[in-house]
Design an enzyme around this catalytic site. Structure first.
Site, PDB file in Angstrom:
ATOM      1  N   TYR A 159      27.889  33.511  39.663  1.00  0.00           N
ATOM      2  CA  TYR A 159      28.692  32.429  40.366  1.00  0.00           C
ATOM      3  C   TYR A 159      29.015  30.795  40.290  1.00  0.00           C
ATOM      4  CZ  TYR A 159      30.962  37.355  39.989  1.00  0.00           C
ATOM      5  OH  TYR A 159      30.865  38.995  40.018  1.00  0.00           O
ATOM      6  N   PRO A 214      39.286  45.471  36.404  1.00  0.00           N
ATOM      7  CA  PRO A 214      40.122  46.310  36.162  1.00  0.00           C
ATOM      8  C   PRO A 214      41.697  46.146  35.918  1.00  0.00           C
ATOM      9  CG  PRO A 214      40.460  44.901  38.220  1.00  0.00           C
ATOM     10  CD  PRO A 214      38.920  44.358  37.648  1.00  0.00           C
TER      11      PRO A 214
END
Length: 279
Positions: free
Chosen positions: A56, A203
């Site tokens: 990231y 998720p």
């Protein structure tokens, strides 16, 4: 009632609903200020598990979290991942699990996060060009040296998990998983059998329109949002699931954290499971 806590590795207690920091902007100016505010608000709301990675921003996300949250609360776990680097032809990102690179990325993470030990360090992906024993063995050695507390894996199969566990204890697995995406159900079952934390990334993933409508119907009955229903389903589906939804907005963060208080009845869980089975 669904438990809201889990002990990673059997001893590291966290709240099960965590936060994925990937979407936080590391650009200067207002975007960065907003990202810092989101990270700080997550901790204010009681989040104790934050997920980041070298990938990231090449460590910029780790630096952002340190700027926002250091010195860290005693109960805060920031877990990061190594094993992806700009070592491809032309400097593009590629899987790279060579021992020297893993060591370097761990040292960088320690410096960027301003810690002496990373309590949970995860291998971002298994590099097919490097023997698994070399990759996991390097992390085992770093744990022996005191730079790592616990070791996790990401995007692994049941076989890969089993092979890694013959080399070192595995405390967590981070695979893609959601109400409508259960490709890694066998991996979840293996984690359940051994008490290994399963951190589902992505998720909240929406599928066919019919399934989305079914989730929305349950949400309407509970005066909740579809996102909250999807997260509550994860918490109720397995005690080892530790969702890490990510966002760059405080209102979405607050919505996500509130899902921890949403109780799905057995009838709701059955209806939601049928959406997947019909897909």
């Amino acid at each position: 009632m669904t438990s809201t806590e889990f002990r990673i590795g059997g001893d590291l207690g966290v709240r099960r609903l965590g936060f994925g920091a990937m979407r936080l902007s590391t650009d200067p100016g207002r975007a960065r200020a907003g990202a810092l505010a989101v990270a700080r608000r997550a901790v204010e709301l009681g989040v104790t598990l934050i997920d980041t990675a070298h990938l990231y921003g090449g460590g910029a996300n780790e630096e952002l979290l340190a700027e926002a949250l250091h010195p860290y609360p005693d109960d805060l776990l920031i877990t990061t991942k190594v094993g992806v680097a700009r070592t491809g032809p032309g400097g593009e990102w590629k899987l790279d699990g060579r021992p020297a690179l893993l060591r370097d990325q761990v040292d960088q993470a320690l410096r960027r996060l301003r810690v002496e030990r990373i309590e949970l360090l995860q291998l971002h992906r298994i590099d097919p060009a490097t023997p698994l024993a070399d990759q996991v063995g390097t992390l085992r050695d770093l744990r022996t040296e005191g730079k790592i507390g616990r070791i996790g894996l990401s995007e692994v199969t049941v076989d890969e998990l089993g092979r890694a566990r013959k080399i070192v204890d595995i405390a967590s697995v981070q695979n893609r998983y959601s109400l409508l995406d259960r490709e890694y159900e066998p991996v979840l079952a293996a984690c359940e059998a051994s008490g290994i934390a399963f951190l589902p990334w992505r998720p909240v993933a929406w599928g066919e329109a019919g399934a989305t409508a079914g989730i929305a119907a349950v949400a309407a009955e509970l005066a909740a949002t579809p996102t909250q229903v999807a997260l509550a389903w994860l918490l109720g589906h397995s005690p080892v699931l530790l969702p890490i939804p990510g966002t760059a907005r405080i209102d979405h963060l607050e919505e996500n954290v509130a899902a921890e208080r949403l109780e799905l009845t057995p009838a709701h869980l059955e209806r939601l499971d049928r959406l997947y089975e019909a897909g």
